[in-house]
Design a protein around this motif. Sequence first.
Motif, PDB file in Angstrom:
ATOM      1  N   THR A 123     -27.589  21.665  18.596  1.00  0.00           N
ATOM      2  CA  THR A 123     -26.950  20.766  17.939  1.00  0.00           C
ATOM      3  C   THR A 123     -25.850  20.034  18.645  1.00  0.00           C
ATOM      4  O   THR A 123     -25.838  20.060  19.896  1.00  0.00           O
ATOM      5  N   THR A 141     -24.355  23.920  20.468  1.00  0.00           N
ATOM      6  CA  THR A 141     -24.853  25.271  19.917  1.00  0.00           C
ATOM      7  C   THR A 141     -26.233  25.128  19.926  1.00  0.00           C
ATOM      8  O   THR A 141     -26.890  24.405  19.369  1.00  0.00           O
ATOM      9  N   LEU A 153     -29.389  26.877  18.349  1.00  0.00           N
ATOM     10  CA  LEU A 153     -29.840  27.669  17.016  1.00  0.00           C
ATOM     11  C   LEU A 153     -31.165  28.323  17.425  1.00  0.00           C
ATOM     12  O   LEU A 153     -32.271  27.661  17.591  1.00  0.00           O
ATOM     13  N   VAL A 163     -30.807  33.190  11.710  1.00  0.00           N
ATOM     14  CA  VAL A 163     -30.774  32.436  12.751  1.00  0.00           C
ATOM     15  C   VAL A 163     -29.540  32.708  13.700  1.00  0.00           C
ATOM     16  O   VAL A 163     -28.391  32.744  13.099  1.00  0.00           O
ATOM     17  N   ARG A 202     -26.551  31.922  16.612  1.00  0.00           N
ATOM     18  CA  ARG A 202     -26.116  30.885  17.145  1.00  0.00           C
ATOM     19  C   ARG A 202     -25.284  31.275  18.273  1.00  0.00           C
ATOM     20  O   ARG A 202     -24.474  32.223  18.583  1.00  0.00           O
ATOM     21  N   SER A 259     -24.677  34.924  13.303  1.00  0.00           N
ATOM     22  CA  SER A 259     -25.851  34.528  12.815  1.00  0.00           C
ATOM     23  C   SER A 259     -25.845  34.315  11.357  1.00  0.00           C
ATOM     24  O   SER A 259     -24.788  34.530  10.846  1.00  0.00           O
ATOM     25  N   VAL A 284     -36.045  25.477  13.278  1.00  0.00           N
ATOM     26  CA  VAL A 284     -34.692  25.330  12.716  1.00  0.00           C
ATOM     27  C   VAL A 284     -34.216  23.474  12.998  1.00  0.00           C
ATOM     28  O   VAL A 284     -34.552  23.171  14.432  1.00  0.00           O
ATOM     29  N   PRO A 335     -31.213  20.855  13.035  1.00  0.00           N
ATOM     30  CA  PRO A 335     -29.765  20.316  12.537  1.00  0.00           C
ATOM     31  C   PRO A 335     -30.051  19.244  11.588  1.00  0.00           C
ATOM     32  O   PRO A 335     -30.689  18.256  11.886  1.00  0.00           O
ATOM     33  N   ILE A 347     -28.390  23.073   8.204  1.00  0.00           N
ATOM     34  CA  ILE A 347     -29.288  23.308   9.100  1.00  0.00           C
ATOM     35  C   ILE A 347     -30.677  23.559   7.963  1.00  0.00           C
ATOM     36  O   ILE A 347     -30.986  24.184   7.288  1.00  0.00           O
ATOM     37  N   PRO A 373     -24.067  26.350   7.266  1.00  0.00           N
ATOM     38  CA  PRO A 373     -23.834  27.419   8.024  1.00  0.00           C
ATOM     39  C   PRO A 373     -22.283  27.754   7.751  1.00  0.00           C
ATOM     40  O   PRO A 373     -21.790  28.969   7.908  1.00  0.00           O
TER      41      PRO A 373
END
Length: 291
Positions: A151, A155, A157, A166, A168, A178, A188, A190, A196, A211
Amino acid sequence: MIKKQLLFLTAILCFCCSACKNEKLAIAGSGWNDVAIIDKKSGMIEWKHTLDNSDECNDIEVTPDGNVLYAYSKGAKLISRNHETIWDYKAKENEEIHTATRLKDGGYMIAVCGEPARIVELDNNGNQVKDISFRTVIFDPRKQFRQVAKTDDGTYLVPLIEKQKVLRISPEGHNKGSIYVGYDLFSVKPLDNDNILVSCGKDSRFIEINPAKQHRDSTIITKSIQGGSLLYVAEIFLYENGNKLIANSNMYSNDKSQPLLIEIDKNDEIVWSLPFNKEIKNITAVYSFSE
Protein backbone atom coordinates in the motif's frame (compact mmCIF):
# COMPACT_ATOMS: atom_id res chain seq x y z
CA MET A 1 7.15 32.87 -34.17
CA ILE A 2 9.10 29.93 -35.60
CA LYS A 3 9.77 28.64 -32.09
CA LYS A 4 6.04 28.70 -31.28
CA GLN A 5 5.28 26.83 -34.49
CA LEU A 6 7.86 24.18 -33.65
CA LEU A 7 6.40 23.74 -30.16
CA PHE A 8 2.92 23.44 -31.65
CA LEU A 9 4.06 20.81 -34.17
CA THR A 10 5.87 18.88 -31.43
CA ALA A 11 2.70 18.84 -29.32
CA ILE A 12 0.67 17.59 -32.31
CA LEU A 13 3.20 14.81 -32.99
CA CYS A 14 3.23 13.74 -29.35
CA PHE A 15 -0.57 13.62 -29.32
CA CYS A 16 -0.66 11.59 -32.53
CA CYS A 17 1.95 9.13 -31.26
CA SER A 18 -0.02 8.68 -28.05
CA ALA A 19 -3.25 8.18 -29.96
CA CYS A 20 -1.62 5.58 -32.21
CA LYS A 21 -0.58 3.40 -29.30
CA ASN A 22 -2.42 0.12 -28.90
CA GLU A 23 -3.31 -1.67 -25.67
CA LYS A 24 -1.29 -4.82 -25.05
CA LEU A 25 -1.73 -7.44 -22.35
CA ALA A 26 1.07 -9.39 -20.71
CA ILE A 27 -0.33 -12.76 -19.62
CA ALA A 28 0.82 -15.90 -17.81
CA GLY A 29 -0.82 -18.83 -16.08
CA SER A 30 -0.19 -21.57 -13.56
CA GLY A 31 0.18 -24.77 -15.60
CA TRP A 32 0.98 -22.90 -18.83
CA ASN A 33 4.58 -23.16 -19.99
CA ASP A 34 4.77 -19.74 -21.66
CA VAL A 35 4.52 -16.09 -20.74
CA ALA A 36 3.20 -13.91 -23.55
CA ILE A 37 2.12 -10.51 -24.79
CA ILE A 38 -1.07 -10.23 -26.82
CA ASP A 39 -2.68 -7.40 -28.74
CA LYS A 40 -5.92 -6.72 -26.90
CA LYS A 41 -7.91 -5.73 -29.97
CA SER A 42 -7.10 -8.84 -32.00
CA GLY A 43 -6.38 -11.26 -29.15
CA MET A 44 -3.35 -12.50 -31.08
CA ILE A 45 -0.05 -13.44 -29.41
CA GLU A 46 2.68 -10.99 -30.49
CA TRP A 47 5.53 -12.16 -28.24
CA LYS A 48 6.16 -15.33 -26.27
CA HIS A 49 8.82 -16.60 -23.87
CA THR A 50 8.98 -20.29 -22.97
CA LEU A 51 9.62 -21.31 -19.36
CA ASP A 52 11.41 -24.36 -18.05
CA ASN A 53 9.13 -27.37 -17.61
CA SER A 54 9.10 -27.11 -13.79
CA ASP A 55 8.45 -23.35 -13.70
CA GLU A 56 5.11 -21.84 -12.68
CA CYS A 57 4.31 -18.20 -13.39
CA ASN A 58 1.64 -16.39 -11.36
CA ASP A 59 2.78 -12.79 -11.82
CA ILE A 60 3.87 -10.78 -14.86
CA GLU A 61 4.36 -7.11 -15.74
CA VAL A 62 5.98 -5.00 -18.45
CA THR A 63 8.23 -2.15 -17.33
CA PRO A 64 8.07 1.34 -18.89
CA ASP A 65 11.15 0.52 -21.01
CA GLY A 66 9.48 -2.59 -22.41
CA ASN A 67 11.20 -5.31 -20.40
CA VAL A 68 9.22 -8.23 -18.98
CA LEU A 69 9.15 -8.97 -15.24
CA TYR A 70 7.80 -12.30 -14.04
CA ALA A 71 7.86 -14.77 -11.14
CA TYR A 72 8.60 -18.40 -11.99
CA SER A 73 8.22 -20.24 -8.63
CA LYS A 74 11.99 -20.83 -8.28
CA GLY A 75 12.72 -17.13 -8.63
CA ALA A 76 11.82 -13.82 -10.25
CA LYS A 77 13.36 -12.51 -13.42
CA LEU A 78 13.55 -9.37 -15.55
CA ILE A 79 14.22 -10.07 -19.23
CA SER A 80 14.38 -8.06 -22.43
CA ARG A 81 12.09 -8.69 -25.40
CA ASN A 82 15.12 -10.43 -26.94
CA HIS A 83 14.87 -12.98 -24.09
CA GLU A 84 18.11 -11.76 -22.48
CA THR A 85 18.22 -11.89 -18.66
CA ILE A 86 18.73 -8.49 -17.02
CA TRP A 87 18.57 -9.85 -13.48
CA ASP A 88 17.45 -13.09 -11.89
CA TYR A 89 16.55 -13.34 -8.18
CA LYS A 90 16.55 -17.00 -7.17
CA ALA A 91 14.57 -18.57 -4.33
CA LYS A 92 16.42 -20.57 -1.69
CA GLU A 93 15.85 -24.26 -1.11
CA ASN A 94 12.28 -24.98 0.10
CA GLU A 95 11.12 -21.52 -1.02
CA GLU A 96 8.76 -20.45 -3.82
CA ILE A 97 8.18 -17.06 -5.47
CA HIS A 98 4.82 -16.12 -6.94
CA THR A 99 4.97 -12.30 -6.64
CA ALA A 100 7.19 -10.04 -8.73
CA THR A 101 5.99 -6.47 -9.14
CA ARG A 102 7.39 -3.04 -9.90
CA LEU A 103 6.97 -0.44 -7.15
CA LYS A 104 6.01 3.21 -7.63
CA ASP A 105 9.58 4.35 -6.88
CA GLY A 106 10.94 2.30 -9.80
CA GLY A 107 12.24 -0.54 -7.65
CA TYR A 108 10.81 -4.05 -7.38
CA MET A 109 9.12 -6.22 -4.76
CA ILE A 110 9.36 -9.99 -4.54
CA ALA A 111 7.35 -12.07 -2.06
CA VAL A 112 8.88 -15.38 -1.01
CA CYS A 113 6.90 -18.34 0.35
CA GLY A 114 8.86 -20.34 2.93
CA GLU A 115 9.57 -20.76 6.60
CA PRO A 116 9.97 -17.96 7.39
CA ALA A 117 8.27 -16.16 4.52
CA ARG A 118 10.05 -13.08 3.19
CA ILE A 119 9.37 -9.84 1.37
CA VAL A 120 12.34 -8.62 -0.64
CA GLU A 121 12.71 -5.22 -2.28
CA LEU A 122 15.21 -4.51 -5.04
CA ASP A 123 16.37 -1.19 -6.51
CA ASN A 124 15.82 -0.33 -10.15
CA ASN A 125 18.99 -2.25 -11.07
CA GLY A 126 17.86 -5.43 -9.33
CA ASN A 127 20.08 -5.04 -6.25
CA GLN A 128 18.55 -6.09 -2.93
CA VAL A 129 17.81 -3.19 -0.57
CA LYS A 130 15.37 -4.81 1.86
CA ASP A 131 14.64 -8.31 3.20
CA ILE A 132 11.82 -8.71 5.72
CA SER A 133 11.03 -12.07 7.36
CA PHE A 134 7.63 -12.93 8.80
CA ARG A 135 5.69 -16.01 9.94
CA THR A 136 2.54 -17.32 8.32
CA VAL A 137 2.13 -20.43 10.54
CA ILE A 138 1.54 -22.33 7.29
CA PHE A 139 4.31 -24.84 6.80
CA ASP A 140 3.63 -25.87 3.21
CA PRO A 141 4.94 -23.06 0.94
CA ARG A 142 2.39 -24.04 -1.73
CA LYS A 143 -0.46 -23.13 0.65
CA GLN A 144 0.92 -19.79 1.83
CA PHE A 145 0.21 -17.06 -0.75
CA ARG A 146 0.38 -15.95 -4.37
CA GLN A 147 0.18 -12.21 -5.19
CA VAL A 148 1.24 -9.84 -2.40
CA ALA A 149 0.65 -6.05 -2.65
CA LYS A 150 2.17 -2.97 -1.02
CA THR A 151 0.00 0.00 0.00
CA ASP A 152 0.99 3.67 -0.22
CA ASP A 153 1.74 3.74 3.53
CA GLY A 154 4.19 0.84 3.13
CA THR A 155 1.99 -1.93 4.52
CA TYR A 156 2.32 -5.32 2.82
CA LEU A 157 -0.94 -7.20 2.17
CA VAL A 158 -0.43 -10.97 2.14
CA PRO A 159 -3.39 -13.17 1.02
CA LEU A 160 -2.96 -16.37 3.06
CA ILE A 161 -4.51 -19.25 1.13
CA GLU A 162 -4.81 -21.90 3.84
CA LYS A 163 -6.03 -19.48 6.52
CA GLN A 164 -8.38 -17.57 4.16
CA LYS A 165 -7.34 -14.19 5.51
CA VAL A 166 -5.26 -11.18 4.49
CA LEU A 167 -2.26 -10.65 6.73
CA ARG A 168 -0.96 -7.09 7.15
CA ILE A 169 2.79 -6.63 7.63
CA SER A 170 4.35 -3.29 8.58
CA PRO A 171 7.32 -1.82 6.65
CA GLU A 172 9.50 -3.06 9.52
CA GLY A 173 8.13 -6.59 9.32
CA HIS A 174 5.73 -6.50 12.28
CA ASN A 175 2.36 -8.23 12.21
CA LYS A 176 -0.36 -5.53 12.05
CA GLY A 177 -3.21 -8.02 12.28
CA SER A 178 -5.30 -9.75 9.67
CA ILE A 179 -8.63 -9.50 7.85
CA TYR A 180 -10.66 -12.71 7.66
CA VAL A 181 -12.13 -13.33 4.19
CA GLY A 182 -13.45 -16.88 4.48
CA TYR A 183 -12.75 -17.87 0.88
CA ASP A 184 -9.90 -19.20 -1.24
CA LEU A 185 -7.40 -16.37 -1.91
CA PHE A 186 -5.14 -15.51 -4.83
CA SER A 187 -4.52 -11.77 -5.07
CA VAL A 188 -5.08 -8.49 -3.25
CA LYS A 189 -5.17 -4.99 -4.75
CA PRO A 190 -5.28 -1.73 -2.75
CA LEU A 191 -8.00 0.65 -3.99
CA ASP A 192 -8.07 4.45 -4.05
CA ASN A 193 -10.79 4.50 -1.38
CA ASP A 194 -8.45 2.59 1.01
CA ASN A 195 -10.48 -0.60 0.57
CA ILE A 196 -8.82 -3.72 -0.81
CA LEU A 197 -9.98 -5.90 -3.69
CA VAL A 198 -9.55 -9.62 -3.01
CA SER A 199 -9.56 -12.29 -5.73
CA CYS A 200 -11.05 -15.50 -4.37
CA GLY A 201 -9.67 -18.15 -6.70
CA LYS A 202 -11.60 -21.42 -6.59
CA ASP A 203 -14.56 -19.71 -4.91
CA SER A 204 -15.25 -17.93 -8.24
CA ARG A 205 -15.71 -14.41 -6.89
CA PHE A 206 -13.96 -11.23 -5.87
CA ILE A 207 -14.68 -9.11 -2.84
CA GLU A 208 -14.12 -5.48 -1.88
CA ILE A 209 -13.23 -5.23 1.80
CA ASN A 210 -13.10 -2.20 4.07
CA PRO A 211 -10.04 -2.85 6.29
CA ALA A 212 -11.01 -0.18 8.83
CA LYS A 213 -14.38 -1.81 9.51
CA GLN A 214 -13.21 -5.31 8.51
CA HIS A 215 -16.35 -5.99 6.52
CA ARG A 216 -17.23 -6.61 2.88
CA ASP A 217 -18.49 -3.61 0.96
CA SER A 218 -19.38 -5.77 -2.03
CA THR A 219 -19.11 -9.30 -3.38
CA ILE A 220 -19.15 -10.10 -7.09
CA ILE A 221 -19.95 -13.68 -8.07
CA THR A 222 -20.96 -15.35 -11.34
CA LYS A 223 -24.62 -14.36 -11.15
CA SER A 224 -23.57 -10.71 -10.87
CA ILE A 225 -22.09 -10.75 -14.39
CA GLN A 226 -24.09 -11.16 -17.59
CA GLY A 227 -22.50 -12.92 -20.56
CA GLY A 228 -19.81 -14.96 -18.85
CA SER A 229 -19.09 -17.22 -15.90
CA LEU A 230 -16.39 -16.68 -13.32
CA LEU A 231 -14.21 -19.76 -12.93
CA TYR A 232 -10.96 -19.50 -10.93
CA VAL A 233 -10.71 -15.76 -10.24
CA ALA A 234 -7.00 -14.94 -10.24
CA GLU A 235 -5.38 -11.53 -10.74
CA ILE A 236 -7.55 -8.48 -11.41
CA PHE A 237 -5.95 -5.55 -13.23
CA LEU A 238 -7.46 -2.20 -12.25
CA TYR A 239 -7.92 0.44 -14.94
CA GLU A 240 -7.86 4.16 -14.13
CA ASN A 241 -11.48 4.51 -15.32
CA GLY A 242 -12.66 1.97 -12.74
CA ASN A 243 -12.91 -1.02 -15.08
CA LYS A 244 -11.56 -4.37 -13.90
CA LEU A 245 -9.76 -6.93 -16.08
CA ILE A 246 -10.19 -10.39 -14.56
CA ALA A 247 -7.90 -13.35 -15.17
CA ASN A 248 -10.54 -16.09 -15.41
CA SER A 249 -8.46 -19.27 -15.26
CA ASN A 250 -10.08 -22.54 -16.35
CA MET A 251 -7.43 -24.77 -14.75
CA TYR A 252 -9.92 -26.36 -12.32
CA SER A 253 -12.88 -26.40 -14.71
CA ASN A 254 -13.99 -28.71 -17.50
CA ASP A 255 -15.80 -25.76 -19.04
CA LYS A 256 -13.30 -24.45 -21.58
CA SER A 257 -15.88 -22.28 -23.36
CA GLN A 258 -15.70 -19.38 -20.91
CA PRO A 259 -13.59 -16.28 -21.61
CA LEU A 260 -9.96 -16.41 -20.46
CA LEU A 261 -10.11 -12.70 -19.60
CA ILE A 262 -13.16 -10.62 -18.71
CA GLU A 263 -13.26 -6.83 -18.50
CA ILE A 264 -16.18 -5.32 -16.61
CA ASP A 265 -17.17 -1.71 -16.05
CA LYS A 266 -18.33 0.00 -12.86
CA ASN A 267 -21.77 -1.57 -13.30
CA ASP A 268 -20.23 -5.07 -13.48
CA GLU A 269 -21.22 -5.36 -17.13
CA ILE A 270 -18.84 -7.09 -19.55
CA VAL A 271 -17.30 -4.62 -22.00
CA TRP A 272 -14.62 -6.94 -23.44
CA SER A 273 -13.51 -10.54 -23.16
CA LEU A 274 -10.83 -12.85 -24.54
CA PRO A 275 -12.40 -16.05 -25.88
CA PHE A 276 -10.89 -19.49 -25.52
CA ASN A 277 -7.62 -19.80 -27.46
CA LYS A 278 -5.85 -23.14 -28.01
CA GLU A 279 -2.47 -21.37 -27.82
CA ILE A 280 -3.21 -20.15 -24.29
CA LYS A 281 -3.66 -22.84 -21.65
CA ASN A 282 -5.04 -20.58 -18.92
CA ILE A 283 -4.40 -17.14 -17.41
CA THR A 284 -3.78 -16.36 -13.74
CA ALA A 285 -1.75 -13.15 -14.22
CA VAL A 286 -2.50 -10.17 -16.47
CA TYR A 287 -1.01 -6.71 -16.96
CA SER A 288 -2.23 -3.99 -19.32
CA PHE A 289 0.09 -1.49 -21.04
CA SER A 290 0.26 0.50 -24.28
CA GLU A 291 2.85 0.74 -27.00
